[in-house]
Design an enzyme around this catalytic site. Structure first.
Site, PDB file in Angstrom:
ATOM      1  N   MET A  33       0.851  -1.195   0.000  1.00 41.34           N
ATOM      2  CA  MET A  33       0.000   0.000   0.000  1.00 41.34           C
ATOM      3  C   MET A  33       0.885   1.242   0.000  1.00 41.34           C
ATOM      4  O   MET A  33       0.436   2.334   0.356  1.00 41.34           O
ATOM      5  CB  MET A  33      -0.934  -0.012   1.199  1.00 41.34           C
ATOM      6  CG  MET A  33      -1.889  -1.211   1.148  1.00 41.34           C
ATOM      7  SD  MET A  33      -3.412  -1.016   2.095  1.00 41.34           S
ATOM      8  CE  MET A  33      -2.791  -0.756   3.721  1.00 41.34           C
ATOM      9  N   HIS A  40       9.662  -3.363   3.263  1.00 38.56           N
ATOM     10  CA  HIS A  40       9.201  -3.595   1.883  1.00 38.56           C
ATOM     11  C   HIS A  40      10.383  -3.872   0.962  1.00 38.56           C
ATOM     12  O   HIS A  40      10.308  -4.732   0.083  1.00 38.56           O
ATOM     13  CB  HIS A  40       8.459  -2.357   1.353  1.00 38.56           C
ATOM     14  CG  HIS A  40       7.164  -2.067   2.027  1.00 38.56           C
ATOM     15  ND1 HIS A  40       6.963  -0.943   2.801  1.00 38.56           N
ATOM     16  CD2 HIS A  40       5.986  -2.733   2.045  1.00 38.56           C
ATOM     17  CE1 HIS A  40       5.726  -0.934   3.260  1.00 38.56           C
ATOM     18  NE2 HIS A  40       5.108  -2.007   2.818  1.00 38.56           N
TER      19      HIS A  40
HETATM   20  O1  PAF Z   1      -0.192  -5.799   3.516  1.00 37.35           O
HETATM   21  C1  PAF Z   1      -0.606  -4.886   2.776  1.00 37.35           C
HETATM   22  O2  PAF Z   1       0.058  -3.879   2.552  1.00 37.35           O
HETATM   23  C2  PAF Z   1      -1.978  -5.007   2.141  1.00 37.35           C
HETATM   24  O3  PAF Z   1      -2.849  -5.714   2.971  1.00 37.35           O
HETATM   25  C3  PAF Z   1      -1.943  -5.646   0.737  1.00 37.35           C
HETATM   26  C4  PAF Z   1      -1.454  -7.082   0.798  1.00 37.35           C
HETATM   27  C5  PAF Z   1      -1.050  -4.831  -0.178  1.00 37.35           C
HETATM   28  C6  PAF Z   1      -3.352  -5.662   0.134  1.00 37.35           C
HETATM   29  O4  PAF Z   1      -3.877  -4.383   0.034  1.00 37.35           O
END
Ligand code: PAF
Length: 288
Positions: A33, A40
């Site tokens: 997101m 990330h």
């Molecule tokens: O973990 C996240 O950031 C969200 O739940 C995802 C997997 C991108 C789905 O919107």
């Protein structure tokens, strides 16, 4: 990624299809997101090991936020995210809501239900959250068509449900789960950490400290964890529990004592708490 390759920013299914057509090879997909942090980037680095090309989605999915949650204020930092991905990914998929949901209406795509596990733990305070999460993950997998999808272990309940989704509905996709990345002092990385004041951040460290008490005996470990967290006045526990990783069901129901845990069982310890107004999660696995 070759020296000459440059990050492409895609917005639509047409963009995705021409990206796929542009170069053959396997694709690893990291759904996010946005508001990217080192956690990330660890997923992206792992994705790089697993496929020829790496694509990261950045989409704040309205369907997984309940009324009153932080959908409107969720940090949206697309320029910084694209800059952070420039040397590590091949493409960013940053769709508008109407690119993911026809006419912007989430009911226009197949809906997925998380079932009973989706109503426990995170699902208690966030009703419908996991249905919305699974629906968008399925939609993104349909759109991106990856060979492998990479998720972070920190959101253990999400990972459990996504594993079932992929096993049941996406037989050409494999799932890769990457261990939680922590700050030097132990705090699990999360996009929501940026909401914490310096003082709240120092209180939040109790969560990772508590998880270091995880052991093969959930009765003792959970009591110690709870006591430690409760001693931190600014931290309000939502739950502290140990679940069997294969079922995501608690192995320590308070009303009937601890179930027998068979040797070789992986216990997933999970904790969620409000620190100030910020909800934080953390987890650790222990094999008995
Ligand atoms: O973990 C996240 O950031 C969200 O739940 C995802 C997997 C991108 C789905 O919107």
């Amino acid at each position: 990624m070759s020296d000459t390759a440059c990050l492409q920013v895609l917005h639509t299914q047409i963009d995705l299809d021409s990206w796929h057509a542009g170069e053959p090879g396997t694709v690893a997909f990291v759904p996010t997101m946005g508001a990217l942090h080192a956690g990330h980037l660890a997923l992206v680095r792992r994705a790089r090991d697993l496929a020829d090309r790496v694509i990261v989605s950045i989409f704040v999915n309205p369907l997984q936020f309940s009324a009153g949650e932080d959908f409107d204020s969720y940090p949206r930092t697309l320029d910084a995210d694209v800059a952070a991905l420039r040397d590590v990914a091949d493409a960013v998929f940053a769709p508008a809501i109407s690119d993911v949901y026809p006419d912007g209406d989430p009911r226009g795509v197949p809906q997925y239900a998380a079932g009973p596990v989706g109503e426990t733990f995170e699902g208690v305070s966030r009703p419908g959250h996991f249905d919305g999460m699974l629906t968008v993950v399925a939609r993104l997998l349909d759109m991106v068509k990856p060979d492998v999808a990479v998720f972070g272990q920190k959101d253990a309940q999400q990972v459990f449900l996504v594993r079932h989704l992929i096993d049941e509905h996406f037989d050409t996709v494999s799932l890769e789960v990457v261990p939680t990345v922590r700050e030097a002092d132990g705090l699990a990385m999360s996009s929501r950490n940026r909401y914490l004041s310096a003082e709240e951040r120092s209180h939040a460290l109790v969560l990772s400290r508590a998880l270091r008490l995880a052991s093969t005996d959930p009765t003792t470990a959970l009591a110690q964890m709870r006591a430690l967290i409760e001693a931190e006045p600014e931290v309000n526990i939502s739950y502290v529990d140990a679940v069997d990783a294969s079922t995501f069901r608690s192995v320590a129901p308070v009303d009937r004592g601890v179930d027998r845990v068979a040797p070789g069982t992986t216990l997933t310890y999970i904790v969620a708490a409000l620190v100030g107004t910020t909800r934080l999660l953390d987890t650790v696995d222990v094999t008995t």
